[in-house]
Design a protein around this motif. Sequence first.
Motif, short mmCIF file in Angstrom:
data_model
loop_
_atom_site.label_atom_id
_atom_site.label_comp_id
_atom_site.label_asym_id
_atom_site.label_seq_id
_atom_site.Cartn_x
_atom_site.Cartn_y
_atom_site.Cartn_z
N LEU A 73 9.39 -41.05 -45.23
CA LEU A 73 8.86 -42.24 -45.91
C LEU A 73 7.53 -42.69 -45.30
O LEU A 73 6.59 -43.02 -46.01
N SER A 74 7.46 -42.68 -43.96
CA SER A 74 6.27 -43.20 -43.29
C SER A 74 5.08 -42.26 -43.37
O SER A 74 3.95 -42.66 -43.07
N VAL A 106 6.24 -44.70 -53.55
CA VAL A 106 7.62 -44.94 -53.92
C VAL A 106 8.32 -43.60 -54.15
O VAL A 106 7.80 -42.73 -54.86
N PHE A 107 9.50 -43.45 -53.53
CA PHE A 107 10.29 -42.23 -53.70
C PHE A 107 11.63 -42.58 -54.33
O PHE A 107 12.31 -43.52 -53.89
N SER A 108 12.02 -41.82 -55.33
CA SER A 108 13.34 -42.02 -55.93
C SER A 108 14.42 -41.56 -54.95
O SER A 108 14.17 -40.76 -54.05
N ARG A 109 15.64 -42.04 -55.15
CA ARG A 109 16.74 -41.62 -54.30
C ARG A 109 16.98 -40.11 -54.41
O ARG A 109 17.27 -39.46 -53.42
N GLN A 110 16.88 -39.57 -55.61
CA GLN A 110 17.09 -38.15 -55.80
C GLN A 110 16.03 -37.33 -55.06
O GLN A 110 16.33 -36.31 -54.44
N TYR A 135 9.65 -52.97 -43.26
CA TYR A 135 9.15 -51.60 -43.25
C TYR A 135 9.67 -50.76 -44.43
O TYR A 135 8.89 -50.06 -45.06
N ILE A 136 10.96 -50.81 -44.69
CA ILE A 136 11.52 -50.01 -45.79
C ILE A 136 11.90 -50.96 -46.92
O ILE A 136 12.85 -51.73 -46.82
N GLN A 137 11.13 -50.87 -47.97
CA GLN A 137 11.28 -51.81 -49.08
C GLN A 137 11.93 -51.13 -50.28
O GLN A 137 11.68 -49.96 -50.56
N THR A 138 12.77 -51.92 -50.97
CA THR A 138 13.45 -51.43 -52.17
C THR A 138 12.69 -51.86 -53.41
O THR A 138 12.31 -53.03 -53.54
N LEU A 139 12.47 -50.92 -54.31
CA LEU A 139 11.92 -51.25 -55.62
C LEU A 139 13.01 -50.94 -56.64
O LEU A 139 13.30 -49.77 -56.92
N ARG A 140 13.63 -51.99 -57.13
CA ARG A 140 14.80 -51.82 -58.00
C ARG A 140 14.46 -50.94 -59.20
O ARG A 140 13.45 -51.14 -59.86
N GLY A 141 15.34 -49.98 -59.44
CA GLY A 141 15.15 -49.07 -60.55
C GLY A 141 14.24 -47.90 -60.24
O GLY A 141 14.11 -46.98 -61.06
N PHE A 142 13.60 -47.91 -59.05
CA PHE A 142 12.67 -46.82 -58.71
C PHE A 142 13.07 -46.11 -57.42
O PHE A 142 13.12 -44.89 -57.38
N TYR A 170 12.67 -46.29 -52.92
CA TYR A 170 12.25 -46.91 -51.66
C TYR A 170 10.80 -46.52 -51.32
O TYR A 170 10.32 -45.46 -51.74
N ARG A 171 10.16 -47.37 -50.53
CA ARG A 171 8.84 -47.04 -50.00
C ARG A 171 8.72 -47.61 -48.60
O ARG A 171 9.44 -48.55 -48.23
N PHE A 172 7.80 -47.04 -47.83
CA PHE A 172 7.53 -47.52 -46.47
C PHE A 172 6.17 -48.18 -46.48
O PHE A 172 5.20 -47.63 -46.98
N GLY A 173 6.10 -49.35 -45.87
CA GLY A 173 4.81 -50.02 -45.77
C GLY A 173 4.96 -51.36 -45.13
O GLY A 173 5.54 -52.26 -45.75
#
Length: 228
Positions: free
Chosen positions: A165-166, A172-176, A214-221, A223-226
């Motif tokens: 992630l970092s 943004v990366f999907s869970r899959q 640091y690790i943020q959730t984007l609902r429906g998409f 996770y991302r690091f920032g």
Amino acid sequence: MPRVLLVEDDPSVREGVELGLRRRGHEVLATATGETGLEALHAFRPDLLLLDLMLPAMDGVQVCLRVRETSQLPIIMLTALGDGLDIVVGLDAGADDYIVKPARTAVIEARIRAVLRRMERPAADARPTVEHHGELDIDRAGHTVLKAGEPVALAPSELKLLLYLSATPHQVFSRQRLLEAVWEHTFHSDVRLVDACVRRLRIKIEDPAHSPRYIQTLRGFGYRFGPL
């Protein structure tokens, strides 16, 4: 070949998995209870723990929590098909992956190798690269993470997820996608692995964990690091 400690109370499963892994060159020590598994851990010094979730007396979750008190040894849990809720509890306790029984030896072997690859370091001549993200210092070559100057103990899956992630902040990366990159699951698999790993990471690097920086959730998409 990696040394495997197998903790499984079902004699037929235990014997089948042990024999299959031995045929593939692994040194295997098999025990039937959580208590004997913990005792064997120190004497056998395995490279990986293959741990049944539903054990008598001390179950797999309790064993996993005990191991994580002092070690980041890779842990793969063996579960029955209907153990959905227990799987989540096991992952939150610190397991790196899980396998649903019955499973072919080839599948177990592939998961073992995938988990152990997460621990591999770059080549010796790789240049050390330390990245600074707020209070986090991430040393990619050394596979170490500091928070406010203090070492953070991360299990293999936690470390690889953080490194992945970092590497590209704010993407943004999907869970899959994360399953494929970190767990090497190339088929549609259980995203609970990702969610549980994120929860564990947040407990270790976020302050507080319920308000992630640091690790943020984007609902429906995903996770991302920032750092915010």
